[in-house]
Design an enzyme around this catalytic site. Sequence first.
Site, PDB file in Angstrom:
ATOM      1  N   LEU A 150     102.682  92.202 100.104  1.00 18.43           N
ATOM      2  CA  LEU A 150     103.515  91.758  98.983  1.00 18.43           C
ATOM      3  C   LEU A 150     104.021  90.339  99.214  1.00 18.43           C
ATOM      4  O   LEU A 150     104.065  89.864 100.345  1.00 18.43           O
ATOM      5  CB  LEU A 150     104.688  92.736  98.833  1.00 18.43           C
ATOM      6  CG  LEU A 150     104.239  94.171  98.510  1.00 18.43           C
ATOM      7  CD1 LEU A 150     105.340  95.186  98.801  1.00 18.43           C
ATOM      8  CD2 LEU A 150     103.797  94.247  97.050  1.00 18.43           C
ATOM      9  N   PRO A 151     104.429  89.659  98.126  1.00 16.99           N
ATOM     10  CA  PRO A 151     104.755  88.237  98.266  1.00 16.99           C
ATOM     11  C   PRO A 151     105.943  87.933  99.181  1.00 16.99           C
ATOM     12  O   PRO A 151     105.866  87.007  99.979  1.00 16.99           O
ATOM     13  CB  PRO A 151     105.061  87.794  96.829  1.00 16.99           C
ATOM     14  CG  PRO A 151     104.413  88.804  95.947  1.00 16.99           C
ATOM     15  CD  PRO A 151     104.417  90.092  96.714  1.00 16.99           C
ATOM     16  N   THR A 184     104.299  88.578 104.682  1.00 24.06           N
ATOM     17  CA  THR A 184     105.110  87.684 105.513  1.00 24.06           C
ATOM     18  C   THR A 184     106.525  87.699 104.947  1.00 24.06           C
ATOM     19  O   THR A 184     106.745  87.246 103.810  1.00 24.06           O
ATOM     20  CB  THR A 184     104.561  86.243 105.479  1.00 24.06           C
ATOM     21  OG1 THR A 184     103.214  86.255 105.918  1.00 24.06           O
ATOM     22  CG2 THR A 184     105.380  85.332 106.396  1.00 24.06           C
ATOM     23  N   LYS A 200     104.778  85.243 113.260  1.00 25.43           N
ATOM     24  CA  LYS A 200     104.143  84.630 112.084  1.00 25.43           C
ATOM     25  C   LYS A 200     104.927  83.395 111.616  1.00 25.43           C
ATOM     26  O   LYS A 200     104.345  82.362 111.271  1.00 25.43           O
ATOM     27  CB  LYS A 200     104.051  85.687 110.976  1.00 25.43           C
ATOM     28  CG  LYS A 200     103.604  85.187 109.626  1.00 25.43           C
ATOM     29  CD  LYS A 200     102.154  84.764 109.614  1.00 25.43           C
ATOM     30  CE  LYS A 200     101.768  84.230 108.239  1.00 25.43           C
ATOM     31  NZ  LYS A 200     100.465  83.587 108.236  1.00 25.43           N
ATOM     32  N   LYS A 226     108.116  79.064 101.190  1.00 27.95           N
ATOM     33  CA  LYS A 226     108.793  80.342 101.472  1.00 27.95           C
ATOM     34  C   LYS A 226     108.865  80.591 102.979  1.00 27.95           C
ATOM     35  O   LYS A 226     109.929  80.912 103.515  1.00 27.95           O
ATOM     36  CB  LYS A 226     108.034  81.488 100.795  1.00 27.95           C
ATOM     37  CG  LYS A 226     108.606  82.864 101.096  1.00 27.95           C
ATOM     38  CD  LYS A 226     107.604  83.999 100.860  1.00 27.95           C
ATOM     39  CE  LYS A 226     106.517  84.045 101.903  1.00 27.95           C
ATOM     40  NZ  LYS A 226     105.730  85.274 101.950  1.00 27.95           N
TER      41      LYS A 226
HETATM   42  P1  NAD Z   1      99.773  87.500  95.705  1.00 26.92           P
HETATM   43  O1  NAD Z   1     100.954  87.038  94.916  1.00 26.92           O
HETATM   44  O2  NAD Z   1      98.398  87.059  95.327  1.00 26.92           O
HETATM   45  O3  NAD Z   1      99.744  89.133  95.725  1.00 26.92           O
HETATM   46  C1  NAD Z   1     100.883  89.945  95.814  1.00 26.92           C
HETATM   47  C2  NAD Z   1     100.727  91.135  94.876  1.00 26.92           C
HETATM   48  O4  NAD Z   1     101.860  92.013  95.022  1.00 26.92           O
HETATM   49  C3  NAD Z   1     100.672  90.747  93.401  1.00 26.92           C
HETATM   50  O5  NAD Z   1      99.453  91.226  92.828  1.00 26.92           O
HETATM   51  C4  NAD Z   1     101.903  91.423  92.794  1.00 26.92           C
HETATM   52  O6  NAD Z   1     101.695  91.887  91.459  1.00 26.92           O
HETATM   53  C5  NAD Z   1     102.121  92.593  93.754  1.00 26.92           C
HETATM   54  N1  NAD Z   1     103.480  93.159  93.752  1.00 26.92           N
HETATM   55  C6  NAD Z   1     104.655  92.521  93.833  1.00 26.92           C
HETATM   56  N2  NAD Z   1     105.684  93.414  93.864  1.00 26.92           N
HETATM   57  C7  NAD Z   1     105.120  94.650  93.809  1.00 26.92           C
HETATM   58  C8  NAD Z   1     105.659  95.984  93.823  1.00 26.92           C
HETATM   59  N3  NAD Z   1     106.967  96.241  93.946  1.00 26.92           N
HETATM   60  N4  NAD Z   1     104.792  97.014  93.741  1.00 26.92           N
HETATM   61  C9  NAD Z   1     103.467  96.785  93.642  1.00 26.92           C
HETATM   62  N5  NAD Z   1     102.892  95.547  93.648  1.00 26.92           N
HETATM   63  C10 NAD Z   1     103.717  94.493  93.721  1.00 26.92           C
HETATM   64  O7  NAD Z   1     100.108  87.111  97.225  1.00 26.92           O
HETATM   65  P2  NAD Z   1      99.064  86.955  98.446  1.00 26.92           P
HETATM   66  O8  NAD Z   1      98.517  85.569  98.483  1.00 26.92           O
HETATM   67  O9  NAD Z   1      98.140  88.129  98.410  1.00 26.92           O
HETATM   68  O10 NAD Z   1     100.064  87.082  99.695  1.00 26.92           O
HETATM   69  C11 NAD Z   1     100.627  88.324 100.054  1.00 26.92           C
HETATM   70  C12 NAD Z   1     101.393  88.136 101.362  1.00 26.92           C
HETATM   71  O11 NAD Z   1     100.497  87.674 102.380  1.00 26.92           O
HETATM   72  C13 NAD Z   1     102.521  87.092 101.277  1.00 26.92           C
HETATM   73  O12 NAD Z   1     103.633  87.577 101.989  1.00 26.92           O
HETATM   74  C14 NAD Z   1     101.915  85.857 101.928  1.00 26.92           C
HETATM   75  O13 NAD Z   1     102.898  85.007 102.518  1.00 26.92           O
HETATM   76  C15 NAD Z   1     101.019  86.495 102.980  1.00 26.92           C
HETATM   77  N6  NAD Z   1      99.884  85.649 103.389  1.00 26.92           N
HETATM   78  C16 NAD Z   1      99.100  85.055 102.436  1.00 26.92           C
HETATM   79  C17 NAD Z   1      98.037  84.254 102.853  1.00 26.92           C
HETATM   80  C18 NAD Z   1      97.146  83.564 101.843  1.00 26.92           C
HETATM   81  O14 NAD Z   1      96.344  82.719 102.250  1.00 26.92           O
HETATM   82  N7  NAD Z   1      97.262  83.881 100.542  1.00 26.92           N
HETATM   83  C19 NAD Z   1      97.774  84.073 104.221  1.00 26.92           C
HETATM   84  C20 NAD Z   1      98.565  84.725 105.158  1.00 26.92           C
HETATM   85  C21 NAD Z   1      99.622  85.520 104.727  1.00 26.92           C
END
Ligand code: NAD
Length: 321
Positions: free
Chosen positions: A78-79, A112, A201, A276
């Site tokens: 999740l975000p 994260t 992280k 963030k």
């Molecule tokens: P994203 O925004 O693409 O995906 C997050 C998903 O969570 C969304 O589809 C959203 O609708 C869903 N969501 C939010 N609240 C919810 C709830 N209560 N119930 C169900 N679904 C819910 O984000 P992402 O890029 O996939 O990143 C996710 C996590 O991974 C973050 O914490 C980010 O910091 C970490 N991360 C991302 C990357 C990257 O390159 N994108 C790399 C390392 C770590």
Amino acid sequence: MGLAPTAPVAQRLLVGLVGVGNMGAAMATRLLGAGYRLIVCDRNEEAVRRLQQAGAKAADTPAALAATPGLSAIISMLPSSEHVRAAYLGPHGILSLEPRQLHPHLLVDCSTIDPITAQEVAAAAADTSLHPHASDAHDGQQSPMMIDAPVSGGVPGAQAGSLTFMCGGPAAAVDAARPLLEVMGKRVIYCGSNGTGQTAKLCNNLVLAVSMAAVAEGLSLGKRLGLSPELLSEIFNTSSARCWSSDTYNPAPGVMEGVPSSRAYKGGFASRLMVKDLGLAIKAAQHCHAPLPMAEEARRLYDQVDPALDFSAIYKNVYKC
Ligand code: NAD
């Protein structure tokens, strides 16, 4: 019990995934490919539909997902901290269930988030036996074990199954999660108690943010003084300035292929997520009175980058190259 990915075992195991955005969808695809049965939940219906087409089942809420009979583990991706709180502790959250309805024995949060939230949610999971409705029929059922397991490697790493997981929580829980994590990643590193995966992280991303800014700053100075980013990067990469931001994820367009800078900074790791993560590091530093001048300056700089673009767009948006 370990969650072995070998086909005969994996085919029997049902895993839940909450949050199937950029990262979660790629992780889900890896799990399906390894033979796990999957049930997903996301607020974004389109994201859910895509995975249903790939063979996953869907649940309307995290609580409904957690109540699925036979579910062995839940992964969340999740975000931010607020989303993790909502998904676990909210009215339709995983831990809103009565203990006898809560099926998985393992909860793995890969988002994260800040280490304090990770500790609080893990403590709430461990306390499910204290749930107001637990008294009548807990039947000796054990509370689920929870770990934080944030990742590095980004979307390409999730697609390739080469993520690094930084894990905090009971060692037994990390061992139980290891086979499942190894479907999605190459390295599973045990960091210590709950929250330490998140601490690792945040420290990693702090260094990454600063090193990317430093490479962009050096390349922009060189360019203005007449040295091409290609030549200067070659020198960096065989000299003491070499780092991941210069030799693997170079921010100057044209220096490398297959990185966000070569496709107008689309895809990759959104700069809003870097802002963030720097905010989380700064907040964590306040708890232990750690000076963080570089992280504070980096956050000020990444705040000026288009939030939807990859964080290496600092080269374009801040250094105007
Ligand atoms: P994203 O925004 O693409 O995906 C997050 C998903 O969570 C969304 O589809 C959203 O609708 C869903 N969501 C939010 N609240 C919810 C709830 N209560 N119930 C169900 N679904 C819910 O984000 P992402 O890029 O996939 O990143 C996710 C996590 O991974 C973050 O914490 C980010 O910091 C970490 N991360 C991302 C990357 C990257 O390159 N994108 C790399 C390392 C770590």
